[in-house]
Design a protein around this motif. Structure first.
Motif, PDB file in Angstrom:
ATOM      1  N   MET A   1       0.827  -1.200   0.000  1.00 57.49           N
ATOM      2  CA  MET A   1       0.000   0.000   0.000  1.00 57.49           C
ATOM      3  C   MET A   1       0.864   1.253   0.000  1.00 57.49           C
ATOM      4  O   MET A   1       0.578   2.204  -0.731  1.00 57.49           O
ATOM      5  N   THR A   2       1.903   1.271   0.814  1.00 58.55           N
ATOM      6  CA  THR A   2       2.771   2.447   0.855  1.00 58.55           C
ATOM      7  C   THR A   2       3.558   2.580  -0.447  1.00 58.55           C
ATOM      8  O   THR A   2       3.813   3.693  -0.904  1.00 58.55           O
ATOM      9  N   GLY A   3       3.921   1.460  -1.051  1.00 54.54           N
ATOM     10  CA  GLY A   3       4.613   1.497  -2.333  1.00 54.54           C
ATOM     11  C   GLY A   3       3.766   2.127  -3.428  1.00 54.54           C
ATOM     12  O   GLY A   3       4.272   2.862  -4.282  1.00 54.54           O
ATOM     13  N   ARG A   4       2.464   1.844  -3.393  1.00 54.42           N
ATOM     14  CA  ARG A   4       1.536   2.414  -4.386  1.00 54.42           C
ATOM     15  C   ARG A   4       1.011   3.783  -3.948  1.00 54.42           C
ATOM     16  O   ARG A   4       0.329   4.454  -4.705  1.00 54.42           O
ATOM     17  N   GLN A   5       1.260   4.125  -2.678  1.00 55.42           N
ATOM     18  CA  GLN A   5       0.762   5.368  -2.079  1.00 55.42           C
ATOM     19  C   GLN A   5      -0.762   5.452  -2.113  1.00 55.42           C
ATOM     20  O   GLN A   5      -1.340   6.503  -2.318  1.00 55.42           O
TER      21      GLN A   5
END
Length: 101
Positions: free
Chosen positions: A42-46
């Motif tokens: 999720m953080t990678g895709r923001q």
């Protein structure tokens, strides 16, 4: 959505440590495992959300539910800390209590 929960009913003095730890394992450690599995992508895709279902017992404890109440207090703190880490201080509450107005 994180909605797994376990409860045991019984007075504190009648609740053995193994049963108490079992509630914490499901209600807190299970949440941590879910976050560790989902948050990196999720953080990678923001983008992305995890909804954490809590309980009104975190704010209105009841007798004979100490393990459950403890786990829900812990969940509230965990989720607030997580949100501050991911979004910064001052973020809105990330949890959902089905009984709260």
């Amino acid at each position: 959505m994180s909605n797994a929960a376990q409860n045991i009913a019984g007075a504190v003095l009648d609740t053995d440590s193994e049963a108490f730890d079992g509630v914490l394992a499901v209600n807190l450690s299970g949440t941590h495992r879910l976050v560790r599995a989902l948050a990196p992508a999720m953080t990678g895709r923001q983008r992305g959300d995890i909804v954490f279902v809590t309980s009104d017992v975190a704010e209105r404890p009841r007798p004979s539910m100490a393990a459950y109440v403890t786990s829900k207090w812990g969940l509230e703190g965990y989720v607030t800390s997580l949100q501050m880490e991911l979004e910064g201080p001052g973020s809105g509450p990330p949890s959902c209590d089905p009984v709260r107005p």
